[in-house]
Design an enzyme around this catalytic site. Structure first.
Site: not given
Length: 237
Positions: A110, A209, A211
């Protein structure tokens, strides 16, 4: 020994136990767990622009999400919606440039992707709703925008993502000019979602994202590249 992956961190007031609004260095645990599940050892890196010697101890680097990059760093005045944290910019740009000099495996998430573009001499759209006329990339506070991206055939990100192009976005800015980096992924509305440096061993930026879903495809690729970088023992470090 697991490769050591540094993760840049936020500095924000946080509350836990008896402590209220205590200035803290932190990242969402999803980053740490994504690195761990991929086989790496995560270490948090608070902003520190005095030197980049910490890279001597790292095998890979994650530039985490966070506030907007200062527009002055790419020659623009700030938009009313732009929110910056200058100490992070100074520290992370120093780390980023030193990591590139060392060809250290690097994943930008990001803000991290945007920082990669700015460091390469590119620029950003400061507020995508002004450009696109919608807010699908950040539907609401704490709500990720789920989209199906397309990827350049033969690119690193296309190989990693395989048959599942679903991405989870939360951003109001985007890359306008990637500089010499190569855009290899796009949202349905054309916003760049991935950039790469094909001349380096592993330099990848993604606007979404990974993660959040503990995506082992991207973090696994970073850890694999970092494992090749990792040599010697703890004593050698």
């Amino acid at each position: 020994m697991r490769p050591i992956i540094g993760i840049t961190s936020y500095v924000l007031p946080a509350t836990w136990g008896v402590w209220v609004d205590l200035e803290s260095a932190l990242v969402p645990h999803d980053y740490v767990e994504a690195v761990r599940l991929a086989g790496g050892r995560a270490v948090l890196l608070p902003p520190d622009d005095l030197d980049t010697d910490v890279l001597d101890r790292l095998d890979g680097l994650v530039l985490a999400g966070g506030p907007d990059v200062q527009p002055a760093r790419y020659g623009q005045d700030p938009h009313p919606a732009t929110v910056t944290q200058p100490e992070r910019d100074a520290a992370e740009l120093a780390l980023l440039r030193a990591a590139l000099d060392r060809d250290l495996p690097l994943l930008g998430v990001c803000r991290g992707m945007q920082l990669l573009a700015v460091a390469a001499g590119g620029s950003l759209h400061q507020h995508l709703p002004d450009v696109l006329g919608h807010e699908k990339h950040r539907p609401g506070p704490g709500i990720y925008g789920s989209q199906s991206a397309r990827f350049a055939p033969g690119s690193r990100i296309a190989a990693l993502m395989g048959d599942d192009p679903t991405i989870n976005c939360f951003h109001h800015q985007g890359v306008a000019d990637p500089g010499p980096l190569t855009v290899t992924g796009w949202a349905p509305d054309g916003v760049p979602e991935a950039i790469e440096d094909p001349d380096r061993r592993f330099v990848l930026g993604v606007q979404w994202h990974p993660e959040v879903g503990r995506d082992r495809r991207l973090f696994g690729a970073l850890v694999a590249a970092a494992t090749k970088e990792s040599t010697g023992t703890c004593a050698d470090r």
